[in-house]
Enzyme design. Structure first.
Site, PDB file in Angstrom:
ATOM      1  N   TYR A  20       1.420   9.574  13.562  1.00  0.00           N
ATOM      2  CA  TYR A  20       2.659  10.102  13.238  1.00  0.00           C
ATOM      3  C   TYR A  20       2.496  11.171  12.009  1.00  0.00           C
ATOM      4  CZ  TYR A  20       3.044   7.034   9.203  1.00  0.00           C
ATOM      5  OH  TYR A  20       2.757   6.621   7.988  1.00  0.00           O
ATOM      6  N   LYS A  39      -3.697   8.412  10.698  1.00  0.00           N
ATOM      7  CA  LYS A  39      -2.351   8.070  10.355  1.00  0.00           C
ATOM      8  C   LYS A  39      -1.678   7.521  11.497  1.00  0.00           C
ATOM      9  CE  LYS A  39       1.454  10.318   7.726  1.00  0.00           C
ATOM     10  NZ  LYS A  39       1.612   9.349   6.561  1.00  0.00           N
ATOM     11  N   GLU A  54      -5.155   3.038  -2.577  1.00  0.00           N
ATOM     12  CA  GLU A  54      -3.934   3.951  -2.357  1.00  0.00           C
ATOM     13  C   GLU A  54      -2.581   3.285  -2.465  1.00  0.00           C
ATOM     14  OE1 GLU A  54      -3.744   6.401   1.109  1.00  0.00           O
ATOM     15  OE2 GLU A  54      -4.590   4.577   2.323  1.00  0.00           O
ATOM     16  N   LEU A  97      -5.854   7.408   3.328  1.00  0.00           N
ATOM     17  CA  LEU A  97      -5.482   8.447   4.063  1.00  0.00           C
ATOM     18  C   LEU A  97      -5.647   9.945   3.206  1.00  0.00           C
ATOM     19  CD1 LEU A  97      -4.018   9.310   6.693  1.00  0.00           C
ATOM     20  CD2 LEU A  97      -1.705   9.343   5.161  1.00  0.00           C
TER      21      LEU A  97
HETATM   22  N1  PLP Z   1      -1.328   7.291   1.861  1.00  0.00           N
HETATM   23  C1  PLP Z   1      -0.730   6.626   2.898  1.00  0.00           C
HETATM   24  C2  PLP Z   1      -1.071   5.183   3.261  1.00  0.00           C
HETATM   25  C3  PLP Z   1       0.518   7.169   3.353  1.00  0.00           C
HETATM   26  O1  PLP Z   1       1.145   6.399   4.315  1.00  0.00           O
HETATM   27  C4  PLP Z   1       0.906   8.344   3.018  1.00  0.00           C
HETATM   28  C5  PLP Z   1       1.997   8.949   3.469  1.00  0.00           C
HETATM   29  O2  PLP Z   1       2.802   8.612   4.297  1.00  0.00           O
HETATM   30  C6  PLP Z   1       0.147   9.096   1.923  1.00  0.00           C
HETATM   31  C7  PLP Z   1      -1.056   8.368   1.573  1.00  0.00           C
HETATM   32  C8  PLP Z   1       0.520  10.492   1.532  1.00  0.00           C
HETATM   33  O3  PLP Z   1       0.283  11.367   2.556  1.00  0.00           O
HETATM   34  P1  PLP Z   1       1.136  12.728   2.319  1.00  0.00           P
HETATM   35  O4  PLP Z   1       0.799  13.363   0.866  1.00  0.00           O
HETATM   36  O5  PLP Z   1       0.322  13.503   3.420  1.00  0.00           O
HETATM   37  O6  PLP Z   1       2.394  12.389   2.552  1.00  0.00           O
END
Ligand code: PLP
Length: 285
Positions: free
Chosen positions: A33, A149, A182, A207
């Site tokens: 997603y 993701k 994270e 991620l």
């Molecule tokens: N890390 C995780 C586990 C996430 O689920 C998300 C966003 O949903 C992020 C980092 C941040 O990613 P982004 O800046 O692309 O929203």
């Protein structure tokens, strides 16, 4: 106004937006997603989100459900039909519907695509940023490919629930060596001296956030130096500033980690400055 969702080729009322019980996303979390911010009616960093979707799909060997150009049209249509000016558009692709069996379906199946959009209140987010938020830490008990993701988010769900129950906004995962990986749905940052520090994204342990990449691009213009390395919870608690980034929160200052105040317990200038500047740097399309 009633909400509209896109499900496998059709725009349907949100309450009727359903997928089959044997969708592999439902049974195996066999899907991926993206969440893209909508700002002033435009998609923020759409290209990076589509690039990451492409990577996630490749890693899992799921085909694109439609062309990239067609998906861009659908995203805009869902945003417009829901009259979202500021909010989020969510899009999910699963391997599709097939008789339950762990291995990939033997006959070709069409990947399922679902798109939803909803408005958010930018003032509420700004108000949270002005005060700063708390995080709590928990062991990182996720699988070893969190760089993809996927919709398999159970560990993230439980971590976020623990955070909510502790009165915090986010949970920070901590690896076996005591280093922060994270957040449950955000990337983690600290500021020490003149360095802005975040964990590298090249070892599958986090991620690669789209917001993270955009922030990295912005640092030099703000006179800031990036240091990509892991940091411990203790180092974060002693840092000048801490913050998190995500499409859902942009840049959110963190003022408490496991009950310990960061800096003077107020949002710092680096986090607030990057937050203010993000939309003028990010690509709006
Ligand atoms: N890390 C995780 C586990 C996430 O689920 C998300 C966003 O949903 C992020 C980092 C941040 O990613 P982004 O800046 O692309 O929203």
């Amino acid at each position: 106004m009633s909400r509209i969702a896109y499900v496998n080729g059709r725009y349907v009322p949100h309450r009727d937006a359903t997928v089959h019980v044997e969708d592999r996303g439902y049974q195996f979390a066999d899907g991926v997603y993206e969440v893209c911010e909508v700002h002033a009616g435009k998609l923020v960093d759409e290209k990076r989100h589509l690039d990451r979707l492409d990577r996630s799909l490749r890693e899992l060997r799921i085909d694109w459900p439609l062309s990239r150009e067609a998906l861009r049209v659908v995203l805009r249509e869902v945003v417009q039909r829901n009259r979202v000016r500021d909010g989020l558009v969510y899009f999910q692709v699963t391997r599709g519907v097939a008789k339950r069996d762990h291995a990939f379906p033997k006959v070709p199946v069409r990947p399922s695509l679902v798109v939803t959009a909803r408005s958010s209140d930018p003032q509420a987010n700004d108000a949270a940023a002005e005060k700063g938020v708390a995080v709590v830490t928990c062991p990182d008990n996720r699988w070893s490919r969190v760089d993809i993701k996927t919709v398999g988010l159970l560990a993230n769900v439980l971590a976020r629930q623990a955070a909510v129950e502790a009165g915090a906004r986010e949970a920070w995962f901590v690896d076996r060596d005591g280093y922060v990986t994270e957040g449950a749905s955000s990337n983690a940052w600290i500021v020490t001296g003149d360095k802005v520090i975040t964990r590298p994204a090249d070892d599958n342990a986090i991620l690669r956030g789209v917001t993270r990449t955009t922030i990295i691009d912005m640092l030099a213009d703000h006179g800031l130096t990036l240091e990509e390395r892991a940091f411990t919870v203790e180092e974060a608690q002693k840092a000048r500033e801490a913050f998190m980034t995500a499409a859902t929160a942009i840049v959110m200052p963190i003022v408490r980690i496991d009950g310990v105040e960061v800096g003077d317990g107020k949002p710092g200038p680096v986090a607030l400055g990057l937050r203010r500047a993000l939309h003028s740097t990010a690509e709006l399309a």
